[in-house]
Scaffold this active site. Structure first.
Site, PDB file in Angstrom:
ATOM      1  N   ARG A  87      31.021  39.559  49.915  1.00 47.85           N
ATOM      2  CA  ARG A  87      31.324  39.360  48.504  1.00 47.85           C
ATOM      3  C   ARG A  87      30.625  38.128  47.942  1.00 47.85           C
ATOM      4  O   ARG A  87      30.665  37.047  48.529  1.00 47.85           O
ATOM      5  CB  ARG A  87      32.836  39.211  48.288  1.00 47.85           C
ATOM      6  CG  ARG A  87      33.176  38.958  46.828  1.00 47.85           C
ATOM      7  CD  ARG A  87      34.640  39.096  46.555  1.00 47.85           C
ATOM      8  NE  ARG A  87      34.938  38.848  45.161  1.00 47.85           N
ATOM      9  CZ  ARG A  87      36.157  38.905  44.638  1.00 47.85           C
ATOM     10  NH1 ARG A  87      37.166  39.208  45.409  1.00 47.85           N
ATOM     11  NH2 ARG A  87      36.353  38.672  43.370  1.00 47.85           N
ATOM     12  N   ARG A  96      32.486  43.876  42.547  1.00 44.38           N
ATOM     13  CA  ARG A  96      32.595  43.231  43.847  1.00 44.38           C
ATOM     14  C   ARG A  96      32.650  44.253  44.967  1.00 44.38           C
ATOM     15  O   ARG A  96      33.182  45.348  44.801  1.00 44.38           O
ATOM     16  CB  ARG A  96      33.803  42.295  43.908  1.00 44.38           C
ATOM     17  CG  ARG A  96      35.191  42.903  43.841  1.00 44.38           C
ATOM     18  CD  ARG A  96      35.652  43.358  42.462  1.00 44.38           C
ATOM     19  NE  ARG A  96      35.683  42.344  41.425  1.00 44.38           N
ATOM     20  CZ  ARG A  96      36.764  41.599  41.152  1.00 44.38           C
ATOM     21  NH1 ARG A  96      37.869  41.773  41.819  1.00 44.38           N
ATOM     22  NH2 ARG A  96      36.729  40.729  40.190  1.00 44.38           N
ATOM     23  N   ASP A  99      37.678  43.122  47.106  1.00 43.77           N
ATOM     24  CA  ASP A  99      38.673  42.189  46.590  1.00 43.77           C
ATOM     25  C   ASP A  99      39.966  42.469  47.342  1.00 43.77           C
ATOM     26  O   ASP A  99      40.372  43.620  47.464  1.00 43.77           O
ATOM     27  CB  ASP A  99      38.852  42.438  45.076  1.00 43.77           C
ATOM     28  CG  ASP A  99      39.885  41.540  44.434  1.00 43.77           C
ATOM     29  OD1 ASP A  99      39.875  40.324  44.703  1.00 43.77           O
ATOM     30  OD2 ASP A  99      40.695  42.055  43.631  1.00 43.77           O
ATOM     31  N   ASP A 101      43.910  41.074  47.400  1.00 42.20           N
ATOM     32  CA  ASP A 101      44.899  40.218  46.756  1.00 42.20           C
ATOM     33  C   ASP A 101      46.255  40.378  47.424  1.00 42.20           C
ATOM     34  O   ASP A 101      46.659  41.489  47.770  1.00 42.20           O
ATOM     35  CB  ASP A 101      45.059  40.602  45.273  1.00 42.20           C
ATOM     36  CG  ASP A 101      43.795  40.388  44.464  1.00 42.20           C
ATOM     37  OD1 ASP A 101      43.067  39.421  44.748  1.00 42.20           O
ATOM     38  OD2 ASP A 101      43.543  41.195  43.555  1.00 42.20           O
TER      39      ASP A 101
HETATM   40  C1  X6L Z   1      42.782  41.958  28.683  1.00 40.25           C
HETATM   41  C2  X6L Z   1      42.099  40.956  29.326  1.00 40.25           C
HETATM   42  C3  X6L Z   1      43.285  42.986  29.418  1.00 40.25           C
HETATM   43  C4  X6L Z   1      41.898  41.004  30.685  1.00 40.25           C
HETATM   44  C5  X6L Z   1      43.080  43.047  30.782  1.00 40.25           C
HETATM   45  C6  X6L Z   1      42.838  43.000  33.676  1.00 40.25           C
HETATM   46  C7  X6L Z   1      41.284  41.256  33.502  1.00 40.25           C
HETATM   47  C8  X6L Z   1      42.616  43.051  35.030  1.00 40.25           C
HETATM   48  C9  X6L Z   1      41.049  41.306  34.851  1.00 40.25           C
HETATM   49  C10 X6L Z   1      42.393  42.054  31.429  1.00 40.25           C
HETATM   50  C11 X6L Z   1      42.171  42.106  32.881  1.00 40.25           C
HETATM   51  C12 X6L Z   1      41.723  42.203  35.620  1.00 40.25           C
HETATM   52  C13 X6L Z   1      39.933  45.687  39.451  1.00 40.25           C
HETATM   53  C14 X6L Z   1      39.656  46.122  38.149  1.00 40.25           C
HETATM   54  C15 X6L Z   1      39.339  43.999  38.274  1.00 40.25           C
HETATM   55  C16 X6L Z   1      40.349  46.658  40.402  1.00 40.25           C
HETATM   56  C17 X6L Z   1      40.178  48.301  38.669  1.00 40.25           C
HETATM   57  C18 X6L Z   1      41.519  42.263  37.103  1.00 40.25           C
HETATM   58  C19 X6L Z   1      40.433  41.515  37.775  1.00 40.25           C
HETATM   59  N1  X6L Z   1      39.743  44.357  39.510  1.00 40.25           N
HETATM   60  N2  X6L Z   1      39.780  47.409  37.745  1.00 40.25           N
HETATM   61  N3  X6L Z   1      39.303  45.050  37.427  1.00 40.25           N
HETATM   62  N4  X6L Z   1      40.455  47.942  39.966  1.00 40.25           N
HETATM   63  N5  X6L Z   1      40.301  49.597  38.311  1.00 40.25           N
HETATM   64  O1  X6L Z   1      40.611  46.368  41.576  1.00 40.25           O
HETATM   65  O2  X6L Z   1      42.245  42.927  37.811  1.00 40.25           O
HETATM   66  S1  X6L Z   1      38.920  42.411  37.739  1.00 40.25           S
HETATM   67 MG    MG Z   2      42.103  41.624  42.132  1.00 42.57          MG
HETATM   68 MG    MG Z   3      41.188  38.678  44.105  1.00 38.61          MG
END
Ligand code: X6L
Ligand code: MG
Ligand code: MG
Length: 164
Positions: A87, A96, A99, A101
């Site tokens: 990563r 990535r 990930d 968590d």
């Molecule tokens: C507004 C602003 C609404 C930010 C949502 C949600 C940001 C989730 C980051 C958000 C917001 C994240 C994954 C992902 C990410 C994953 C899927 C995050 C961190 N990780 N989408 N997006 N799966 N489907 O593991 O979770 S980046």
């Molecule tokens: Mg995550």
């Molecule tokens: Mg993480």
């Protein structure tokens, strides 16, 4: 007891895994195969990306550990699995290879600069809740409305990881 996995002090820990870069299946499979104390793996789901820049779809799953590792030791484990998967951290919330968590550890609550348990946003994300429900229905009472089905597709089991 419990097939010899549960020892004194062991309790459930749930880790959320995601990959949307490279060989996504292999990143998940390798991560789980290299993890101690794994007793159950959810179905793998293909999920639309949430947050961050435009990027490809994720494969997400959740694993259940029966472990006496501390949250801090689990965080080191997560970081190690991400490092092994190559990563790189470029863009915040960007694509990535892997990930990992910490979502929840029974009886544990941590609020430190680099570690918060339970995961503060786990209940807002269907890509976490739906696989979590597979392995911890007691932690996921219900999933609101239609956020669930549409952009989250069950793909199948992650095989060849736990020897089960
Ligand atoms: C507004 C602003 C609404 C930010 C949502 C949600 C940001 C989730 C980051 C958000 C917001 C994240 C994954 C992902 C990410 C994953 C899927 C995050 C961190 N990780 N989408 N997006 N799966 N489907 O593991 O979770 S980046
Ligand atoms: Mg995550
Ligand atoms: Mg993480």
């Amino acid at each position: 007891m419990n097939g010899g996995v549960r020892c004194d002090g062991a309790r459930r820990a749930f880790l959320g895994l995601g990959s949307n870069l490279g060989d996504r299946w292999e990143h998940l499979r390798g991560a789980v195969a290299g993890m101690p104390d794994v007793v159950e793996v959810s179905t793998v789901y293909e999920t639309a990306p949430v947050g961050g820049p435009e990027q490809g779809p994720y494969l997400n799953c959740v694993v259940r550990l029966e472990t006496d590792l501390s949250p801090r030791a689990l965080l080191e484990l997560c970081r190690e699995r991400e490092r092994v998967a190559g990563r790189l951290r470029r863009v915040r919330w960007g694509p990535r290879t892997l990930d990992v968590d910490i979502l929840w550890v029974d009886g544990e609550s941590v609020d430190e600069e680099d570690l918060t348990v339970p995961h503060p946003r786990m209940y807002e994300r269907a890509f976490v809740l739906i696989p979590l429900r597979d392995v911890a229905p007691d932690l996921v009472d219900e999933i609101p409305g239609d956020t669930a089905a549409n952009d989250i597709v069950s793909v199948g089991p992650l095989t060849g990881t736990t020897g089960v």
